[in-house]
Write a protein that holds these residues in place. Structure first.
Motif, PDB file in Angstrom:
ATOM      1  N   SER A   1       0.851  -1.188   0.000  1.00 31.12           N
ATOM      2  CA  SER A   1       0.000   0.000   0.000  1.00 31.12           C
ATOM      3  C   SER A   1       0.888   1.240   0.000  1.00 31.12           C
ATOM      4  CB  SER A   1      -0.938   0.011   1.217  1.00 31.12           C
ATOM      5  OG  SER A   1      -0.196  -0.063   2.407  1.00 31.12           O
ATOM      6  N   THR A   2       2.010   1.170   0.715  1.00 30.70           N
ATOM      7  CA  THR A   2       3.012   2.235   0.607  1.00 30.70           C
ATOM      8  C   THR A   2       4.390   1.588   0.561  1.00 30.70           C
ATOM      9  OG1 THR A   2       3.287   2.455   3.003  1.00 30.70           O
ATOM     10  CG2 THR A   2       1.674   3.902   1.971  1.00 30.70           C
ATOM     11  N   ILE A   3       5.277   2.236  -0.213  1.00 24.40           N
ATOM     12  CA  ILE A   3       6.628   1.677  -0.331  1.00 24.40           C
ATOM     13  C   ILE A   3       7.611   2.802  -0.600  1.00 24.40           C
ATOM     14  CG2 ILE A   3       6.152   1.156  -2.763  1.00 24.40           C
ATOM     15  CD1 ILE A   3       8.148  -1.133  -2.563  1.00 24.40           C
ATOM     16  N   SER A   4       8.809   2.682  -0.054  1.00 23.16           N
ATOM     17  CA  SER A   4       9.779   3.765  -0.208  1.00 23.16           C
ATOM     18  C   SER A   4      10.278   3.837  -1.649  1.00 23.16           C
ATOM     19  CB  SER A   4      10.976   3.531   0.723  1.00 23.16           C
ATOM     20  OG  SER A   4      11.677   2.380   0.289  1.00 23.16           O
ATOM     21  N   THR A   5      10.699   5.047  -2.065  1.00 14.87           N
ATOM     22  CA  THR A   5      11.218   5.187  -3.435  1.00 14.87           C
ATOM     23  C   THR A   5      12.497   4.377  -3.569  1.00 14.87           C
ATOM     24  OG1 THR A   5      12.144   7.275  -2.655  1.00 14.87           O
ATOM     25  CG2 THR A   5      10.260   7.409  -4.131  1.00 14.87           C
ATOM     26  N   HIS A   6      13.250   4.280  -2.495  1.00 14.71           N
ATOM     27  CA  HIS A   6      14.512   3.525  -2.516  1.00 14.71           C
ATOM     28  C   HIS A   6      14.255   2.072  -2.892  1.00 14.71           C
ATOM     29  CE1 HIS A   6      17.587   0.994  -0.449  1.00 14.71           C
ATOM     30  NE2 HIS A   6      18.372   1.820  -1.115  1.00 14.71           N
ATOM     31  N   ASP A   7      13.276   1.445  -2.188  1.00 16.14           N
ATOM     32  CA  ASP A   7      12.979   0.040  -2.483  1.00 16.14           C
ATOM     33  C   ASP A   7      12.364  -0.134  -3.858  1.00 16.14           C
ATOM     34  OD1 ASP A   7      12.157  -1.192   0.884  1.00 16.14           O
ATOM     35  OD2 ASP A   7      14.050  -0.831  -0.163  1.00 16.14           O
ATOM     36  N   THR A   8      11.485   0.814  -4.234  1.00 17.71           N
ATOM     37  CA  THR A   8      10.871   0.724  -5.565  1.00 17.71           C
ATOM     38  C   THR A   8      11.959   0.734  -6.634  1.00 17.71           C
ATOM     39  OG1 THR A   8       9.071   2.038  -4.677  1.00 17.71           O
ATOM     40  CG2 THR A   8       9.070   1.678  -7.038  1.00 17.71           C
ATOM     41  N   ALA A   9      12.948   1.598  -6.404  1.00 18.60           N
ATOM     42  CA  ALA A   9      14.047   1.691  -7.369  1.00 18.60           C
ATOM     43  C   ALA A   9      14.784   0.359  -7.482  1.00 18.60           C
ATOM     44  CB  ALA A   9      15.004   2.799  -6.947  1.00 18.60           C
ATOM     45  N   LEU A  10      15.021  -0.290  -6.338  1.00 27.67           N
ATOM     46  CA  LEU A  10      15.709  -1.585  -6.360  1.00 27.67           C
ATOM     47  C   LEU A  10      14.898  -2.625  -7.117  1.00 27.67           C
ATOM     48  CD1 LEU A  10      17.090  -2.008  -2.724  1.00 27.67           C
ATOM     49  CD2 LEU A  10      18.425  -1.777  -4.819  1.00 27.67           C
ATOM     50  N   PHE A  11      13.593  -2.668  -6.807  1.00 30.37           N
ATOM     51  CA  PHE A  11      12.740  -3.668  -7.446  1.00 30.37           C
ATOM     52  C   PHE A  11      12.690  -3.476  -8.959  1.00 30.37           C
ATOM     53  CE2 PHE A  11      11.121  -6.321  -4.288  1.00 30.37           C
ATOM     54  CZ  PHE A  11      10.749  -5.614  -3.158  1.00 30.37           C
ATOM     55  N   LEU A  12      12.610  -2.202  -9.396  1.00 31.20           N
ATOM     56  CA  LEU A  12      12.439  -1.941 -10.824  1.00 31.20           C
ATOM     57  C   LEU A  12      13.763  -1.829 -11.566  1.00 31.20           C
ATOM     58  CD1 LEU A  12       9.513   0.642 -10.686  1.00 31.20           C
ATOM     59  CD2 LEU A  12       9.388  -1.780 -11.196  1.00 31.20           C
ATOM     60  N   GLY A  13      14.866  -1.857 -10.836  1.00 35.77           N
ATOM     61  CA  GLY A  13      16.155  -1.764 -11.503  1.00 35.77           C
ATOM     62  C   GLY A  13      16.406  -0.391 -12.106  1.00 35.77           C
ATOM     63  N   LEU A  14      15.794   0.646 -11.519  1.00 36.36           N
ATOM     64  CA  LEU A  14      16.007   2.011 -12.007  1.00 36.36           C
ATOM     65  C   LEU A  14      16.615   2.835 -10.886  1.00 36.36           C
ATOM     66  CD1 LEU A  14      12.420   2.394 -13.500  1.00 36.36           C
ATOM     67  CD2 LEU A  14      14.504   2.059 -14.823  1.00 36.36           C
ATOM     68  N   ASN A  15      17.076   4.051 -11.213  1.00 35.60           N
ATOM     69  CA  ASN A  15      17.508   4.908 -10.105  1.00 35.60           C
ATOM     70  C   ASN A  15      16.273   5.535  -9.459  1.00 35.60           C
ATOM     71  OD1 ASN A  15      16.746   7.419 -11.386  1.00 35.60           O
ATOM     72  ND2 ASN A  15      18.589   7.244 -12.633  1.00 35.60           N
ATOM     73  N   ALA A  16      16.489   6.157  -8.297  1.00 38.86           N
ATOM     74  CA  ALA A  16      15.349   6.592  -7.475  1.00 38.86           C
ATOM     75  C   ALA A  16      14.398   7.514  -8.223  1.00 38.86           C
ATOM     76  CB  ALA A  16      15.835   7.248  -6.189  1.00 38.86           C
ATOM     77  N   SER A  17      14.929   8.491  -8.961  1.00 33.35           N
ATOM     78  CA  SER A  17      14.006   9.451  -9.599  1.00 33.35           C
ATOM     79  C   SER A  17      13.293   8.806 -10.778  1.00 33.35           C
ATOM     80  CB  SER A  17      14.737  10.723 -10.023  1.00 33.35           C
ATOM     81  OG  SER A  17      15.753  10.416 -10.951  1.00 33.35           O
ATOM     82  N   ASP A  18      13.994   7.946 -11.550  1.00 26.66           N
ATOM     83  CA  ASP A  18      13.325   7.252 -12.664  1.00 26.66           C
ATOM     84  C   ASP A  18      12.230   6.337 -12.136  1.00 26.66           C
ATOM     85  OD1 ASP A  18      16.246   6.778 -14.810  1.00 26.66           O
ATOM     86  OD2 ASP A  18      14.819   8.430 -14.602  1.00 26.66           O
TER      87      ASP A  18
END
Lengths: 177, 424
Positions: free
Chosen positions: A131-148
């Motif tokens: 339901s909520t997730i940090s941008t840091h973890d999202t970046a790791l999961f998606l293989g992108l940098n934080a802003s992308d």
């Protein structure tokens, strides 16, 4: 060995069929008593299983590959590394394994396609699991940098709280009859 | 050699139509002694025959050749020619002499094992069993051989393809035991635990007059798969299990039954120390991999149990209750369970909480309706089969004899609603 069916499938980008074609071809060739191991496209075969998310078959194929091939063909090792990361559910590691190798022209097509497919699958997993997730973890999961990663999510309806760097997931409505 | 020459001519001449082939079959049976005595000199004849047109004749000669003892160099050649024959042969002709065909295939499998290259035999054996079968509901004696080759060659996915057929006819009990046991192992390899459980259950509960080793090994795996897939194991056998199995199987599986007890405590540390202490036993049974999967399934069970008590729970609490090292580890476990469809939940990283949800399945989608529909169809086919079997059985003289004999032992009231004698 007649690889025309395999080559046609690669050319037409029907990657989900690669595994079955390779499986039947390898059994056929094997029954003819031909020594095929040196010429066999193990990397493509592994990637075929990985593409349809059949990591079990990828593992068993890996066990069958002769040591000589494993030692002389780095692309086979690189393809297996992706499988390993999927098996151990190292979500971020999958992206790294895809990126860190210089793929041959034959393999590049299926690898790129898998990369897009995987990112999409992971994003769908995040939508259903968080339901909520940090941008840091999202970046790791998606293989992108934080802003992308943040932009990727925002484009798909998520919202971002800049202060806490938390993304709020936009849930999908299940379609019924 | 004259008779041999006429033989070839007759095979070539009588392979045209079905009636010709039947005639040829009768002739070939008369030549049995010739085949046995000339077996070492028959091989060159094969070059004069076409395996797809002269399948029956080719089969007889090939069977004679392959039953003679051969050297390792010749083994490779024989394997090749049998594989080629299996591929090209005509199924209708083969089915006239199934025993010969089975003999050739068994020999083929033996040679493959000697050459230590099981993958060579996978494709031919699959083709062979499909040609031998007159329907997909029939279990042939080649089925377990095929599955064994798949296991040895690590071609699990190929093996899985025949396990989807529903089997209704079994010839030899041993084939059935092996088919279900090897089939169970293939399913375990592909993580299809539900199907594995079904197959192993069949081995354990199959009719048995004497205990066999296959059932013993199957029972051990049955216990482990039951723990992995269902999180529990019931030691009581279904009523239809043979008394031999019910009395004896448990005696051979002591460490496994103790594992069940340890599992039921829900404490991962206890389970792990039990496994550690009995490592060698599990290893010698080649079940260590499965046992490890049992241990890791414990985390899942414990997390699933939490959903019965809590609506929301913090990741820290989950980690603590389930004996994981950190909230992050707990988060990863929950995420994996969500990915595998083993739990319905959403993780809230901002608050470090997990909210457990109901199964969102509303049974209203097209896919669900299709699934229910195909299940109903399967049930209807099964029901018809049972009715047919019931009818056949009620005409069976053995059955009628037994029912007749047992009538005297029934109580007066059991089969007659109107008593023939009143006592006033």
């Amino acid at each position: 060995m007649d690889f025309s069916a395999l080559n046609d499938t690669l050319a037409s980008k029907s990657y989900s069929q690669i595994a079955d074609i390779c499986d039947s071809l390898i059994l056929q060739v094997s029954s003819q008593g031909v020594a095929f191991q040196d010429e066999w496209p193990y990397a493509i075969h592994l990637l075929g299983h990985i593409y349809i998310n059949d990591i079990n078959s990828a593992r068993f194929l890996w066990k069958r590959i002769p040591l000589a091939v494993k030692e002389s063909q780095p692309e086979v090792l690189a393809a297996w590394k992706i499988g390993q990361k999927l098996w151990t559910r190292d979500y971020a590691g999958v992206h790294e394994a895809i990126r860190e190798f210089n793929w041959s022209p034959e393999a590049q097509g299926i690898v790129t396609s898998f990369s897009e497919l995987y990112t999409k699958r992971i994003f769908e997993l995040l939508v259903s699991a968080y339901s909520t997730i940090s941008t840091h973890d999202t970046a790791l999961f998606l293989g992108l940098n934080a802003s992308d990663a943040a932009n990727y999510a925002l484009e798909r309806g998520w919202t971002l709280d800049h202060a806490s760097k938390m993304l709020t997931v936009k849930k999908q409505v299940r379609s019924a009859l | 050699m004259n008779s041999v020459a006429t033989l070839v001519a007759q095979i070539q001449g009588l392979s045209g139509s079905t009636s010709d082939v039947n005639q040829l079959h009768t002739i070939l049976k008369q030549f049995e002694d010739l085949f046995k005595s000339e077996s070492t000199r028959l091989a060159p004849l094969l070059t004069e025959l076409n395996p797809s047109i002269h399948s029956l004749g080719y089969l007889y000669i090939l069977e004679a050749c392959s039953s003679a003892p051969i050297s390792k160099e010749q083994a490779s050649e024989l394997v090749l020619s049998v594989a080629r024959f299996i591929d090209l042969s005509a199924a209708e002709q083969i089915r006239l002499a199934p025993d010969k065909f089975i003999s050739v295939c068994k020999r083929f499998k033996d040679q493959i094992m000697l050459l230590e290259d099981p993958m060579r035999g996978v494709a031919p054996m699959l083709t062979a069993l499909r040609k031998l079968q007159y329907s997909s509901v029939q279990l042939t004696t080649l089925h377990p051989d095929f599955l064994l080759l798949c296991l040895l060659a690590k071609c699990y996915k190929t093996g899985l393809s025949i396990l989807e057929d529903d089997i209704f006819e079994v010839d030899q009990p041993r084939d059935f035991f092996l088919y279900c046991y090897y089939g169970g192992m293939i399913c375990i390899g592909q993580k299809k635990f539900s199907k594995a459980l079904e197959l192993l259950h069949n081995v354990v509960t199959a009719p048995m007059s004497v205990l066999n080793a296959i059932a013993i090994e199957a029972y051990k795996k049955y216990i482990l798969v039951s723990l992995i897939h269902l999180g529990q194991f019931s030691i009581s056998f279904p009523k239809y299990t043979s008394s031999v199995a019910q009395r004896n199987l448990k005696n051979f599986s002591q460490p496994y039954l103790e594992l069940v007890n340890s599992y039921c405590t829900g404490k991962i540390s206890e389970l792990e120390s039990f496994v550690q202490a009995n490592n060698e036993k599990f290893e010698s049974d080649k079940n260590l991999g499965l046992v490890k999967q049992v241990v890791s399934s414990m985390y899942k069970r414990n997390i699933q149990r939490l959903t019965q008590t809590y609506l929301t729970l913090s990741l820290q609490d989950i980690a603590h209750t389930v004996q994981l090292n950190s909230a992050k580890e707990a988060e990863m476990h929950v995420l994996q369970m969500i990915q595998d469809g083993e739990i319905y939940a959403t993780i809230n990283q901002k608050d470090g909480m997990v909210r457990f949800l109901e199964d969102p399945e509303q049974y209203k989608t097209c896919e669900m309706i299709e699934r229910i529909d195909s299940s109903i169809q399967r049930m209807m086919v099964l029901s018809r089969k049972l009715t047919d079997m019931g009818e056949q059985l009620s005409c069976d003289p053995l059955y009628l004899g037994k029912v007749g004999r047992e009538r005297q032992r029934f109580d007066f009231d059991d089969f007659d609603t109107v008593p023939s004698k009143f006592t006033i």
